[in-house]
Design a protein around this motif. Structure first.
Motif: not given
Length: 413
Positions: A291-297, A395-413
């Protein structure tokens, strides 16, 4: 014997399975993990024989959780301050002594349940000292690019042991009294002690204060908190772990009730359905490295939370045990996948001399969120249908994912 902290001379690190220090640790924990299930399965039997009380049995679960809450940060300081190999050997040695003391008490006919509480509390405490040290030395045994493989291997081992351990322990306890089963657990921990003693660990360079004075425990705890709060990656994934633990235990509080009361599963079928989660965990350990080849952690972590949301949605729609097993399989895979990458990120971004404190603090926070989720899930199950709790968790898991994206978790390499 300690070695100076140096990088491997070769450009390519040796394969994980040729890393002798890692193998010593891995084999030792195999022995202790399998035999420890004899203790964990026999403990409720011991308490039942002494008290015949459900309250006494559930109170033991609380006692096993208390060390993480009470000593999480302190253990982290101890692990960062002292020689980790000696701490591991001392912790295992004390666990062996406690198990032998428990065997002696049971053999002498002691009938006080508080003895089991006290010994169980300290057994868990020293187990946590070992586990924190264990997680902190992993980065010292290998190159950075092997962290994911190592964490995946450790999770694979833990899942396998948790899958087959209760079966092996149950078979052993059918052949002997749980009191003598403790001696098998002692043998397993003795093997862990021997293999740990064979390890050779690098020395950890710990920066000294500018004024040359020795720091206090309070200052070192504060330093661990500062590392956690001021490192964006650590702070973000810690919040994610807290949320995931809460939602997981919130829904998990009613799964067994739902299976037995709504789907009318037999006890034997229940065990098979619940094992689907372990099977999902096993599968995810094989995906961790590719999975390391799929994108950022960060993207992988957010994706795992979204998959967990799908798993809870499957539980919501489950009207048959196959769908229930499918939902649990998805959840087991998603949560283990997330756990592997979370551990890896923590090991990569935390200076090793602070890793014990950071791990101790996050473990304490995680253990606090779990009982809250269990309590709220259990109380909610008294007033609403269990499948609506699964929908809420989705729904709570979905909200967690959205909050994580808002807090720029997607940018973690």
């Amino acid at each position: 014997m300690n070695m100076p902290l140096t990088h491997a001379a070769a450009d390519k690190p040796k394969p994980l399975w040729r890393n002798r220090q890692f193998l010593y640790l891995w084999i030792g924990t195999c022995f202790s993990g399998l035999t420890f299930h004899i203790y964990t399965l026999g403990l409720p039997l011991m308490i039942y024989d002494l008290s015949h009380s459900t309250l006494a049995m559930s109170s033991m679960a609380v006692m096993n959780m208390l060390p993480y809450v009470l000593f999480g940060m302190l253990v982290g300081v101890i692990v960062d301050r002292f020689d980790r190999k000696r701490l591991m050997l001392g912790a295992v040695g004390l666990q062996i002594a406690i198990l032998m003391l428990l065997f002696a008490f049971l053999s002498s006919g002691v009938k006080e349940v508080w003895v089991l509480y006290l010994l169980g509390f300290w057994l868990t405490t020293f187990g946590y000292v070992f586990q924190n040290s264990y997680n902190s030395i992993i980065p010292l045994l290998m190159e950075r690019e092997q962290f994911v493989s190592a964490n995946a291997t450790i999770n694979f081992l833990n899942t396998m042991i948790n899958a087959i351990g209760p079966t092996v322990a149950g078979a052993m306890l059918l052949m002997m009294n749980y009191r003598y089963g403790l001696l098998i657990t002692v043998a397993g921990f003795t093997m862990l002690f021997l293999f740990t003693s064979l390890m050779r660990l690098p020395q950890v360079e710990r920066p000294k204060p500018a004024d040359g004075r020795k720091t206090t425990i309070r200052e070192e705890i504060r330093e661990g908190w500062q590392q956690l709060l001021l490192t964006r990656e650590l702070f973000t994934i810690t919040l994610l772990v807290l949320g995931v633990n809460f939602v997981t235990t919130f829904a998990g509080a009613v799964i067994v009730f739902y299976a037995l009361d709504v789907l009318k599963l037999e006890t034997g079928s229940l065990g098979m359905v619940l094992s689907a989660s372990a099977l999902g965990s096993l599968c995810s350990t094989f995906l961790a490295k590719p999975s390391m080849k799929w994108g950022r952690r960060g993207k992988l972590l957010v994706g795992s939370v979204l998959v967990a949301s799908i798993g809870q949605a499957v539980l919501f729609f489950s009207a048959h045990w196959l769908m229930l097993a499918g939902g649990l399989f998805i959840l087991g895979a998603a949560l283990t996948f997330s756990n592997i990458h979370t551990h890896t990120i923590r090991q990569e971004v935390t200076p090793n001399h602070l890793l014990g404190r950071v791990a101790g603090t996050t473990s304490m926070l995680a253990k606090v969120s779990a009982p809250i989720g269990l309590l709220l899930g259990g109380l909610s199950g008294e007033y609403v249908e269990p499948h609506y709790i699964f929908l809420t968790a989705s729904l709570l898991f979905l909200m967690l994912a959205l909050v994580a994206m808002k807090n720029k978790l997607l940018e973690i390499a």
